[in-house]
Design an enzyme around this catalytic site. Structure first.
Site, mmCIF file in Angstrom:
data_model
loop_
_atom_site.group_PDB
_atom_site.id
_atom_site.type_symbol
_atom_site.label_atom_id
_atom_site.label_comp_id
_atom_site.label_asym_id
_atom_site.label_seq_id
_atom_site.Cartn_x
_atom_site.Cartn_y
_atom_site.Cartn_z
ATOM 1 N N LYS A 147 6.174 44.052 -17.741
ATOM 2 C CA LYS A 147 7.158 45.133 -17.622
ATOM 3 C C LYS A 147 6.582 46.441 -18.135
ATOM 4 O O LYS A 147 6.788 47.494 -17.539
ATOM 5 C CB LYS A 147 8.452 44.773 -18.362
ATOM 6 C CG LYS A 147 9.284 43.779 -17.574
ATOM 7 C CD LYS A 147 10.634 43.492 -18.193
ATOM 8 C CE LYS A 147 11.428 42.583 -17.250
ATOM 9 N NZ LYS A 147 12.623 42.012 -17.878
ATOM 10 N N LYS A 193 6.838 36.979 -6.759
ATOM 11 C CA LYS A 193 8.174 36.385 -6.812
ATOM 12 C C LYS A 193 9.245 37.404 -6.383
ATOM 13 O O LYS A 193 9.069 38.615 -6.565
ATOM 14 C CB LYS A 193 8.475 35.837 -8.207
ATOM 15 C CG LYS A 193 8.708 36.908 -9.240
ATOM 16 C CD LYS A 193 9.401 36.379 -10.501
ATOM 17 C CE LYS A 193 9.589 37.552 -11.462
ATOM 18 N NZ LYS A 193 10.350 37.257 -12.652
ATOM 19 N N LYS A 226 14.563 41.315 -8.913
ATOM 20 C CA LYS A 226 15.484 42.447 -8.743
ATOM 21 C C LYS A 226 14.857 43.750 -9.200
ATOM 22 O O LYS A 226 15.197 44.806 -8.702
ATOM 23 C CB LYS A 226 16.840 42.190 -9.401
ATOM 24 C CG LYS A 226 16.825 41.811 -10.854
ATOM 25 C CD LYS A 226 18.200 41.261 -11.298
ATOM 26 C CE LYS A 226 18.038 40.302 -12.468
ATOM 27 N NZ LYS A 226 19.195 39.478 -12.739
HETATM 28 P P1 TYM Z 1 17.053 36.477 -15.271
HETATM 29 O O1 TYM Z 1 18.403 37.068 -15.449
HETATM 30 O O2 TYM Z 1 15.915 37.388 -14.952
HETATM 31 O O3 TYM Z 1 17.070 35.382 -14.123
HETATM 32 C C1 TYM Z 1 18.073 34.390 -14.065
HETATM 33 C C2 TYM Z 1 17.488 33.068 -13.589
HETATM 34 O O4 TYM Z 1 16.922 33.184 -12.275
HETATM 35 C C3 TYM Z 1 15.601 32.666 -12.269
HETATM 36 N N1 TYM Z 1 14.802 33.411 -11.290
HETATM 37 C C4 TYM Z 1 14.141 32.845 -10.263
HETATM 38 N N2 TYM Z 1 14.028 31.565 -9.874
HETATM 39 C C5 TYM Z 1 13.282 31.315 -8.755
HETATM 40 N N3 TYM Z 1 12.686 32.278 -8.030
HETATM 41 C C6 TYM Z 1 12.765 33.581 -8.388
HETATM 42 N N4 TYM Z 1 12.180 34.521 -7.656
HETATM 43 C C7 TYM Z 1 13.524 33.911 -9.551
HETATM 44 N N5 TYM Z 1 13.846 35.074 -10.170
HETATM 45 C C8 TYM Z 1 14.625 34.750 -11.231
HETATM 46 C C9 TYM Z 1 15.111 32.880 -13.690
HETATM 47 O O5 TYM Z 1 14.021 32.046 -14.001
HETATM 48 C C10 TYM Z 1 16.349 32.555 -14.490
HETATM 49 O O6 TYM Z 1 16.492 31.148 -14.645
HETATM 50 N N6 TYM Z 1 15.494 35.659 -19.926
HETATM 51 C C11 TYM Z 1 16.374 35.167 -18.872
HETATM 52 C C12 TYM Z 1 17.840 35.107 -19.260
HETATM 53 C C13 TYM Z 1 18.146 34.324 -20.482
HETATM 54 C C14 TYM Z 1 18.145 32.907 -20.609
HETATM 55 C C15 TYM Z 1 18.553 32.646 -21.937
HETATM 56 C C16 TYM Z 1 17.877 31.877 -19.728
HETATM 57 C C17 TYM Z 1 18.515 34.833 -21.698
HETATM 58 N N7 TYM Z 1 18.785 33.826 -22.558
HETATM 59 C C18 TYM Z 1 18.661 31.330 -22.409
HETATM 60 C C19 TYM Z 1 17.983 30.561 -20.198
HETATM 61 C C20 TYM Z 1 18.383 30.310 -21.521
HETATM 62 C C21 TYM Z 1 16.242 36.101 -17.698
HETATM 63 O O7 TYM Z 1 15.896 37.236 -17.828
HETATM 64 O O8 TYM Z 1 16.682 35.567 -16.525
#
Ligand code: TYM
Length: 330
Positions: A112, A193, A196
């Site tokens: 990032k 990947k 967003k």
């Molecule tokens: P976030 O909000 O970026 O994404 C949410 C979930 O979507 C998955 N993901 C994907 N899976 C497959 N292909 C893709 N292109 C793709 N893009 C996103 C992410 O792996 C995620 O599962 N840090 C985390 C949020 C978080 C969290 C937690 C998750 C905060 N606390 C505790 C699990 C447990 C995040 O930014 O996800």
């Protein structure tokens, strides 16, 4: 029953197909066998400055999308991170157990910053708050996409480190990362990947996109100059990505799809993938329309679930406080 915790950031109006296939689909299927907690991590979203009205709306919309996808608030606990103050309390204590070098090695942070996002200290300590999210619920399993693997490793390391000093304080969680669907690729750049923050509009399918746009995006997906429909992520990332999307939504194995598309062209594959995606998204969108018509009900569900979550979180935090030598609260 074993526990699950997972969460998403409310950083956009719509989740994308990667969030859906990589995580949300599994949240729904796991909620029967597990005691599941699903969070909207609104505090994590503060690492990027956002208009207050927009953040509030996105928090509701994110929760609504969990429900529209099939998360059942009767069976799973739906919560908002900021309504359970134990998350930030535990994050501080875990920060005191995290090496500075260890935190500096988080690749998502480095990426990032490399892409020009201004780094505040919150963005740097973000994985520690994520570890707190998980450890507070004694979670056994964390269903996420591939991009969260390193954060899960840190969470496990922190739990083991604390347990080495204070035995059996935390449950050491396992990642639940499904091969294939855990990394849905960008339609225009299938070597990256779907994201967003990074993907261009044509590369990303939002769950709230107009179905006509979805069809157009899939039909203009980048493939390769061969003709054969074969799963080979290394040499044919675009075609492989389409096969994974189809397979995850239709339940047909990739091997069966390869057989079914033998002798057919990329146009046929794209048309069928578009059908499968739209068939999943149309009922999702009509459910969203119903849910968004009653935002007070979403707020109520989040408040109710967060109160339930807090009972669990407060016990786990109290257990750790006691071992650390902090004074009892009650
Ligand atoms: P976030 O909000 O970026 O994404 C949410 C979930 O979507 C998955 N993901 C994907 N899976 C497959 N292909 C893709 N292109 C793709 N893009 C996103 C992410 O792996 C995620 O599962 N840090 C985390 C949020 C978080 C969290 C937690 C998750 C905060 N606390 C505790 C699990 C447990 C995040 O930014 O996800």
């Amino acid at each position: 029953r074993q526990r699950i915790f997972s969460a998403m950031q409310p950083t956009s109006d719509s989740l994308h197909l990667g969030n859906y296939l990589g995580a949300l689909v599994n949240w729904v299927s796991l909620q029967d066998a597990y005691d599941a907690f699903y969070g909207v991590v609104d505090l994590h979203a503060l690492t990027v400055p956002t208009d207050p009205a927009v953040l509030r709306e996105r928090t509701r919309r994110t929760a609504a999308q969990y429900l529209a996808a099939g998360v059942d608030p009767q069976r799973s606990t739906l919560m908002a991170q900021s309504l359970v103050p134990e998350h930030t309390e535990l994050a501080w204590i875990l920060a005191c157990h995290t090496g500075f070098g260890e935190a500096s090695r988080m690749t998502q942070f480095k990426d990032k910053v490399a892409k020009g996002q201004t780094a505040n200290v919150g963005l740097f300590t973000y994985p520690i708050l994520m570890a707190a999210d998980i450890l507070l619920y004694d979670a056994n399993l964390v269903p996420v996409g591939e991009d969260q693997r390193q954060h899960l490793e840190l969470t496990r390391d922190l739990a083991e480190r604390v347990n080495a000093r204070f035995p059996e304080t935390f449950v050491v969680p396992e990642p639940y990362i499904v091969k294939g669907s855990a990394k849905i690729q960008d339609l225009q750049d299938p070597t990256a990947k779907m994201s967003k923050s990074i993907s261009a509009d044509l590369g990303l399918i939002d769950l709230m996109d107009d179905p006509k746009r979805i069809v157009k995006k899939i039909k203009s997906a980048v493939t390769d100059t061969e003709r054969e429909i074969r799963f080979d992520p290394e040499n044919k990332p675009g075609v492989s990505n389409l096969l994974v999307m189809h397979s995850t939504l239709s339940g047909t194995t990739v091997a069966d799809l390869e057989r079914a598309f033998e002798g057919k062209g990329y146009g046929d594959l794209k048309a069928e993938v578009a059908d499968v995606v739209v068939a999943a998204i149309e009922p999702f969108q009509s459910r969203m329309a119903e849910l968004l018509a009653d935002p007070a009900e979403i707020d109520r569900l989040l408040a109710e679930g967060s109160a339930k979550a807090r009972l669990v979180a407060a016990d786990v935090l109290e257990r750790f406080h006691d071992r650390l030598g902090l004074l009892p609260r009650r």
